[in-house]
Design an enzyme around this catalytic site. Sequence first.
Site, PDB file in Angstrom:
ATOM      1  N   PHE A 114       0.647  -1.296   0.417  1.00  0.00           N
ATOM      2  CA  PHE A 114      -0.085   0.054   0.399  1.00  0.00           C
ATOM      3  C   PHE A 114       1.283   0.654  -0.067  1.00  0.00           C
ATOM      4  CE2 PHE A 114      -2.228   3.396   2.002  1.00  0.00           C
ATOM      5  CZ  PHE A 114      -3.369   3.734   1.476  1.00  0.00           C
ATOM      6  N   ASP A 138      -0.136   0.504 -20.440  1.00  0.00           N
ATOM      7  CA  ASP A 138      -1.671   1.885 -20.204  1.00  0.00           C
ATOM      8  C   ASP A 138      -1.221   2.989 -19.514  1.00  0.00           C
ATOM      9  OD1 ASP A 138      -4.764   2.118 -19.920  1.00  0.00           O
ATOM     10  OD2 ASP A 138      -5.138   0.818 -18.581  1.00  0.00           O
TER      11      ASP A 138
END
Length: 354
Positions: A120, A249
């Site tokens: 995270f 992307d």
Amino acid sequence: SERQAGAGAGAAASKLRKVMDGQEAILDAVEHLAVDPGPILDVSEVTPGPGLANRHLKVQCSRGTFLVKVNAGPTEVLAAERHGLLALREAACGLDLVIPEALALGELPEQRGSFLVMDFFRFLPFGPSIPAVCERFGHALATLHSRGAAAAASVADGAQGPRYGFGGRDTYLGGSLQDNTPGEDFAQFFIERRLRPQLERATLKFQYRYGTTNEANTAIARLYDRVLARATDVLQPLRHCAPSLLHGDLWSGNVGATAERQPIMVDPACWYGHAEFDLALSHLFGRFGPPFYEAYFEVLPRAPGYEERQEVYLLYHMLNQANLHGAGFGRGGSAEHPGGYLEMAIATMERLAR
């Protein structure tokens, strides 16, 4: 590790609030991570917004915090992302660029989908708009691209010559599968594995005026052959270009800054191809700040023919958006500057077909 997580989480995890069905499998996977996260203290949903294909959970443990990405589709989608993250982390070793570590891949019970557990990070959106982050990201990305040839050779199991694709492992751009069967000719690879499949999808999807005008629903079929011929000519000088590991992307939503203002990339759709492909999407969804491009081209100078190659690469992305979301997606422009991605794709095809 790739495994199907068990349904039984520990006693402490079972007392946590319920955020989604099947979360016990996710919490069990987190509890059994090799990094020893310690007891789970809290779980919360941190999905950036509505209408997204994935959900995101934040799992706080006594020794660390983890992000869990949940996808309702087959495990192959997140498995491809996991392999992309692993490849990017290896290629970016020593660079001023953060790539989250993929820690575990698992399946939700009752075929509800799959999940990927990662490090995270506090992700600051629009990080590329911060000049210092833009510059650092430009240098790091260009350096990563310049390292690609050796990595592509290893992915191709020692085969001779440049190899494009991703070692035969397919990846996903949004919901679109990308065929990564290895190829040794980049121009042929891009035409046959990227551009032609999107053109064929669009031709079939919009032939019966699926949200289009009469002119638009025949334009793709009318321009199809000329566009492929011109795109082939444009890419001919790159037939044996040095392959770069591509994020695949790279729009502004997939690049940000950490709390320490380090550039960070997420949600890849990796493959090995021409480095400039990664720059195309940055022009379509929120152009990066000028320091990014200046720093990038300082490491990998812009080559002649750049603008027309960008049109070819952008056409692939425009068609993909139209195929995924419909003709009206992105609408809001003028006659001179079409807003919908199908309209933009047709305008680009008209330019290439001249």
